[in-house]
Write a protein that holds these residues in place. Structure first.
Motif, PDB file in Angstrom:
ATOM      1  N   ALA A 394      28.332  44.151  46.863  1.00  0.00           N
ATOM      2  CA  ALA A 394      29.024  42.909  47.228  1.00  0.00           C
ATOM      3  C   ALA A 394      28.821  41.830  46.176  1.00  0.00           C
ATOM      4  O   ALA A 394      29.728  41.055  45.874  1.00  0.00           O
ATOM      5  CB  ALA A 394      28.535  42.421  48.590  1.00  0.00           C
ATOM      6  N   GLY A 395      27.619  41.765  45.591  1.00  0.00           N
ATOM      7  CA  GLY A 395      27.335  40.751  44.577  1.00  0.00           C
ATOM      8  C   GLY A 395      28.064  40.960  43.276  1.00  0.00           C
ATOM      9  O   GLY A 395      28.066  40.078  42.407  1.00  0.00           O
ATOM     10  N   ASP A 396      28.682  42.144  43.127  1.00  0.00           N
ATOM     11  CA  ASP A 396      29.442  42.443  41.916  1.00  0.00           C
ATOM     12  C   ASP A 396      30.947  42.345  42.154  1.00  0.00           C
ATOM     13  O   ASP A 396      31.734  42.743  41.285  1.00  0.00           O
ATOM     14  CB  ASP A 396      29.116  43.852  41.409  1.00  0.00           C
ATOM     15  N   ARG A 397      31.340  41.847  43.308  1.00  0.00           N
ATOM     16  CA  ARG A 397      32.765  41.812  43.632  1.00  0.00           C
ATOM     17  C   ARG A 397      33.345  40.424  43.359  1.00  0.00           C
ATOM     18  O   ARG A 397      33.014  39.813  42.365  1.00  0.00           O
ATOM     19  CB  ARG A 397      32.968  42.261  45.079  1.00  0.00           C
ATOM     20  N   LEU A 398      34.202  39.918  44.217  1.00  0.00           N
ATOM     21  CA  LEU A 398      34.970  38.706  43.921  1.00  0.00           C
ATOM     22  C   LEU A 398      34.147  37.438  44.121  1.00  0.00           C
ATOM     23  O   LEU A 398      33.296  37.354  45.014  1.00  0.00           O
ATOM     24  CB  LEU A 398      36.217  38.659  44.809  1.00  0.00           C
ATOM     25  N   THR A 399      34.447  36.426  43.298  1.00  0.00           N
ATOM     26  CA  THR A 399      33.838  35.102  43.463  1.00  0.00           C
ATOM     27  C   THR A 399      34.608  34.314  44.514  1.00  0.00           C
ATOM     28  O   THR A 399      35.722  34.685  44.902  1.00  0.00           O
ATOM     29  CB  THR A 399      33.895  34.312  42.150  1.00  0.00           C
ATOM     30  N   ALA A 400      34.032  33.209  44.953  1.00  0.00           N
ATOM     31  CA  ALA A 400      34.777  32.278  45.803  1.00  0.00           C
ATOM     32  C   ALA A 400      35.980  31.759  45.017  1.00  0.00           C
ATOM     33  O   ALA A 400      35.881  31.500  43.809  1.00  0.00           O
ATOM     34  CB  ALA A 400      33.886  31.123  46.229  1.00  0.00           C
ATOM     35  N   GLY A 407      48.694  23.988  41.887  1.00  0.00           N
ATOM     36  CA  GLY A 407      48.901  24.890  43.007  1.00  0.00           C
ATOM     37  C   GLY A 407      48.610  26.336  42.692  1.00  0.00           C
ATOM     38  O   GLY A 407      48.920  27.225  43.496  1.00  0.00           O
ATOM     39  N   ASP A 408      48.017  26.610  41.526  1.00  0.00           N
ATOM     40  CA  ASP A 408      47.665  27.980  41.164  1.00  0.00           C
ATOM     41  C   ASP A 408      46.290  28.324  41.737  1.00  0.00           C
ATOM     42  O   ASP A 408      45.394  27.471  41.815  1.00  0.00           O
ATOM     43  CB  ASP A 408      47.640  28.158  39.648  1.00  0.00           C
ATOM     44  N   LEU A 409      46.123  29.588  42.094  1.00  0.00           N
ATOM     45  CA  LEU A 409      44.878  30.088  42.677  1.00  0.00           C
ATOM     46  C   LEU A 409      44.126  30.913  41.637  1.00  0.00           C
ATOM     47  O   LEU A 409      44.715  31.759  40.961  1.00  0.00           O
ATOM     48  CB  LEU A 409      45.201  30.941  43.907  1.00  0.00           C
ATOM     49  N   TRP A 410      42.806  30.676  41.523  1.00  0.00           N
ATOM     50  CA  TRP A 410      41.981  31.359  40.533  1.00  0.00           C
ATOM     51  C   TRP A 410      40.823  32.081  41.224  1.00  0.00           C
ATOM     52  O   TRP A 410      40.254  31.570  42.189  1.00  0.00           O
ATOM     53  CB  TRP A 410      41.402  30.360  39.531  1.00  0.00           C
ATOM     54  N   VAL A 411      40.480  33.247  40.709  1.00  0.00           N
ATOM     55  CA  VAL A 411      39.349  34.006  41.226  1.00  0.00           C
ATOM     56  C   VAL A 411      38.859  34.928  40.109  1.00  0.00           C
ATOM     57  O   VAL A 411      39.627  35.273  39.194  1.00  0.00           O
ATOM     58  CB  VAL A 411      39.749  34.832  42.479  1.00  0.00           C
ATOM     59  N   ALA A 412      37.578  35.312  40.154  1.00  0.00           N
ATOM     60  CA  ALA A 412      37.035  36.247  39.163  1.00  0.00           C
ATOM     61  C   ALA A 412      36.498  37.483  39.872  1.00  0.00           C
ATOM     62  O   ALA A 412      35.921  37.390  40.957  1.00  0.00           O
ATOM     63  CB  ALA A 412      35.926  35.583  38.351  1.00  0.00           C
ATOM     64  N   ASP A 413      36.713  38.610  39.240  1.00  0.00           N
ATOM     65  CA  ASP A 413      36.148  39.875  39.715  1.00  0.00           C
ATOM     66  C   ASP A 413      34.907  40.149  38.866  1.00  0.00           C
ATOM     67  O   ASP A 413      34.990  40.251  37.634  1.00  0.00           O
ATOM     68  CB  ASP A 413      37.169  41.006  39.557  1.00  0.00           C
ATOM     69  N   ASN A 418      34.791  46.380  35.202  1.00  0.00           N
ATOM     70  CA  ASN A 418      36.114  45.781  34.943  1.00  0.00           C
ATOM     71  C   ASN A 418      36.095  44.289  35.272  1.00  0.00           C
ATOM     72  O   ASN A 418      36.803  43.817  36.163  1.00  0.00           O
ATOM     73  CB  ASN A 418      37.181  46.500  35.785  1.00  0.00           C
ATOM     74  N   PRO A 419      35.282  43.491  34.549  1.00  0.00           N
ATOM     75  CA  PRO A 419      35.228  42.055  34.836  1.00  0.00           C
ATOM     76  C   PRO A 419      36.537  41.376  34.448  1.00  0.00           C
ATOM     77  O   PRO A 419      37.082  41.638  33.376  1.00  0.00           O
ATOM     78  CB  PRO A 419      34.065  41.555  33.967  1.00  0.00           C
ATOM     79  N   ARG A 420      37.048  40.523  35.341  1.00  0.00           N
ATOM     80  CA  ARG A 420      38.349  39.893  35.093  1.00  0.00           C
ATOM     81  C   ARG A 420      38.351  38.461  35.624  1.00  0.00           C
ATOM     82  O   ARG A 420      37.706  38.162  36.627  1.00  0.00           O
ATOM     83  CB  ARG A 420      39.466  40.658  35.818  1.00  0.00           C
ATOM     84  N   LEU A 421      39.088  37.590  34.936  1.00  0.00           N
ATOM     85  CA  LEU A 421      39.431  36.268  35.443  1.00  0.00           C
ATOM     86  C   LEU A 421      40.917  36.299  35.764  1.00  0.00           C
ATOM     87  O   LEU A 421      41.737  36.622  34.898  1.00  0.00           O
ATOM     88  CB  LEU A 421      39.136  35.180  34.408  1.00  0.00           C
ATOM     89  N   LEU A 422      41.276  35.981  37.023  1.00  0.00           N
ATOM     90  CA  LEU A 422      42.650  36.138  37.488  1.00  0.00           C
ATOM     91  C   LEU A 422      43.232  34.814  37.964  1.00  0.00           C
ATOM     92  O   LEU A 422      42.519  33.956  38.509  1.00  0.00           O
ATOM     93  CB  LEU A 422      42.701  37.152  38.634  1.00  0.00           C
ATOM     94  N   ARG A 423      44.547  34.667  37.756  1.00  0.00           N
ATOM     95  CA  ARG A 423      45.286  33.491  38.233  1.00  0.00           C
ATOM     96  C   ARG A 423      46.518  33.966  38.994  1.00  0.00           C
ATOM     97  O   ARG A 423      47.234  34.858  38.540  1.00  0.00           O
ATOM     98  CB  ARG A 423      45.712  32.619  37.050  1.00  0.00           C
ATOM     99  N   LEU A 424      46.757  33.341  40.153  1.00  0.00           N
ATOM    100  CA  LEU A 424      47.950  33.627  40.937  1.00  0.00           C
ATOM    101  C   LEU A 424      48.813  32.375  40.929  1.00  0.00           C
ATOM    102  O   LEU A 424      48.451  31.347  41.530  1.00  0.00           O
ATOM    103  CB  LEU A 424      47.596  34.001  42.376  1.00  0.00           C
TER     104      LEU A 424
END
Length: 589
Positions: A394-400, A407-413, A418-424
């Motif tokens: 769980a500690g290696d999964r998604l950030t808050a 209005g864009d949403l951001w989250v990091a895996d 497969n570390p990623r920074l994502l934007r929706l």
């Protein structure tokens, strides 16, 4: 005055009242090389006009070459000089060299931009020669590095942090919003320019943004705009109206552009004067008024969240549902379940992020492997997750998650494989990976977007150490199809060996939870440029897991703690318990 007791040496650089004024003293006749070096170093800490007295310690050539405004080097304490010259002098020697040493912790460049440094050894030399003077031979410095060298306490006494404001680029005219660009200027009159604090701030604003922020902001002042020749003082009148005489570059500006220029001045000076500037009048080169803008009228350009922003808080209750503490209650209202599936659905969540307009939210599943979005305005069924993580732990999964002002949403895996920074985009688009220049082995363990949408705060973990970094968000291409990247990361809390939580708190300030090397956990403020306010350390609170601050600095600071639940801190008060049960409290964003 004591007449008994030990005599102790006192460092010239002692913490003290910022209003204390130090006067430079000219070298005495027959001064020894030691006295010349000491006098020169002490004179740099003064408010000496044009460093006129300071230059008396230099030869004529060195005085004309020395540029005190080129760079300010900040040391942990006042610079140390070698006890004796590197080349001991005798009667036949006409040249000696001294070494200056210390621990360098920061620099301020010619743009007044602050740059923190990991503590490093500082070493420079001063070369002295014996020259013929009016009263015989005298020792003077003939080779000196450009700039000033100050201990940290002298730097804090002489300089203050000021936010200049520029407009975020890549937005429509209707979406124009101001972005804070922190710089350091002299507390009183600047010796190099003779300008008072207000005039220095306006002059720095007119020169344009600092290099780090320049790619994502723009000034409405035409290139080359400056104060009218001979203007060295800008003072609000008895009605708190500030008149700013400008050069010919602005003479042809339209009213819309002029109002935007005036808003930049108003927000830059908002916290700088004891009496708030209520109105700014920009003047053409002939002295006629170009436009007049009041503080109330400037609110349409206010930095996002600084005026009329949300004061509601959201948290996850003991059942894994999202609840809201209504605004205007200073964090003490009765919590209410939010509308939609996050408030009453079957999904149990572990963290939540609320859009700045409070119409949408994103929440993490309890084991943090899935991110969901839903409306907060209407009821409805929960759709499939918008982002998932395949990490084993769980500690290696998604950030808050975090929302920006667009209005864009951001989250990091945090998946090590497969570390990623994502934007929706708009919170509903397909997740797009955002490039970010992190070192191999590092991974993002938390993120928060600034209210202006042009900066991102990241907690980066490498091994057993987590640091706070600020990155610039750059967008290339047409709106809706832009390529987004995070560039030019810089340390925002280099004095902390380990940072466990952080949140933006206003336009250019963050609140962080962390430890110094070998220290205990503390909660403190830091500036986005990596500097530390003099009143940065906050009252202690035990075992903080998360921290939340609003864009409005008058709203309470909230913390999620082990044992005490959710607690709040109002300005000038102590921590108080708000909820014994509940976690992951956030403000919108």
């Amino acid at each position: 005055m004591p007449v008994t007791g030990d005599v102790k040496a006192v460092d010239a650089s002692q913490p003290g009242d910022s209003q204390v004024q130090v006067y430079a003293v000219a070298p005495r006749d027959g001064a020894t090389p030691n006295e010349v070096v000491d006098g020169f170093l002490e004179s740099m800490t003064s408010d000496d006009s044009d460093f006129r007295t300071t230059r008396q310690y230099l030869t004529k050539r060195a005085s004309s070459d020395w540029k005190p405004g080129a760079l300010t080097t900040v040391l942990a304490s006042a610079p140390n000089r070698s006890d004796r010259p590197v080349h001991d002098s005798d009667r036949s020697t006409n040249e000696v060299t001294y070494t200056l040493t210390g621990e360098e912790v920061a620099t301020v460049d010619g743009q007044n931009a602050y740059q923190p440094l990991a503590p490093t050894d500082y070493s420079q030399t001063l070369n002295l020669v014996r020259q013929k003077g009016p009263d015989g031979s005298e020792w003077r410095i003939d080779r000196v590095p450009d700039g000033l060298v100050l201990g940290q306490s002298d730097f804090k006494r002489l300089y203050r942090s000021v936010n200049k404001f520029y407009f975020a680029t890549g937005r429509t005219e209707a979406q124009s919003t101001l972005v804070a660009d922190p710089v350091y200027i002299r507390n009183r009159t600047d010796p190099a320019t003779g300008m008072d604090t207000v005039t220095q701030a306006v002059r720095s604003l007119l020169r344009g943004p600092t290099d780090w922020l320049r790619p994502v902001v723009a000034s409405r002042f035409p290139a080359g705009t400056g104060l009218r020749k001979g203007v060295t003082s800008l003072t609000p009148d008895d009605r708190n109206v500030l008149k700013v005489p400008l050069n010919k570059k602005v003479d042809g500006a339209g009213q819309r552009s002029c109002r935007m220029m005036a808003s930049q001045v108003l927000f830059t000076l908002r916290d700088l004067t004891s009496a708030r500037v209520e109105q700014v009048e920009l003047q053409r080169s002939d002295g006629s008024a170009l436009c007049v803008l009041g503080a109330d009228q400037a609110e349409e350009y206010a930095p996002d969240g600084s005026s009329g922003g949300s004061d509601s808080q959201y948290f996850v209750d003991a059942k894994g549902h999202v609840e809201r503490i209504p605004g205007s209650t200073r964090g003490s209202g009765e919590p209410q379940p939010v509308a939609g599936p996050f408030g009453s659905g079957s999904l149990r969540v572990s963290a939540v992020g609320v859009s700045r307009d409070e119409q949408s939210a994103a929440a993490l599943s309890q084991n943090k492997d899935a991110l969901y979005t839903a409306s907060l305005a209407t009821a409805g069924e929960l759709g499939p997750p918008v982002v998932t993580s395949r990490a084993d732990k769980a500690g290696d999964r998604l950030t808050a998650p975090s929302w920006d002002s667009r209005g864009d949403l951001w989250v990091a895996d945090r998946d090590p494989d497969n570390p990623r920074l994502l934007r929706l985009a708009d919170g509903t688009g397909k997740p797009e990976e955002v490039t970010v220049p992190i070192l191999d082995g590092s991974r993002i363990t938390a993120l928060r977007l600034s209210s202006d949408g042009v900066r991102i705060a990241l907690l980066l973990t490498l091994g057993d150490r987590t640091t706070l970094q600020i990155g610039r968000i750059e967008r290339q291409g047409p709106q809706g199809k832009e390529q987004v990247s995070v560039v030019d990361l810089r340390h925002a809390a280099p004095q902390l060996a380990d940072v466990t939580a952080m949140s933006w708190s206003g336009g250019s300030r963050l609140v962080v939870v962390g430890k110094e090397e070998g220290g205990v956990q503390q909660v403190r403020y830091v500036q986005a440029d990596g500097s530390t306010p003099s009143s940065g350390v906050l009252p202690g609170v035990n075992q903080v897991r998360a921290i939340a601050a609003a864009d409005d600095e008058q709203l309470p600071l909230m913390a999620d703690t082990v044992g005490d639940g959710i607690v709040k801190l109002l300005p000038g008060d102590n921590w108080q318990t708000v909820l014994k049960e509940g976690s992951a409290l956030v403000y919108p964003g």
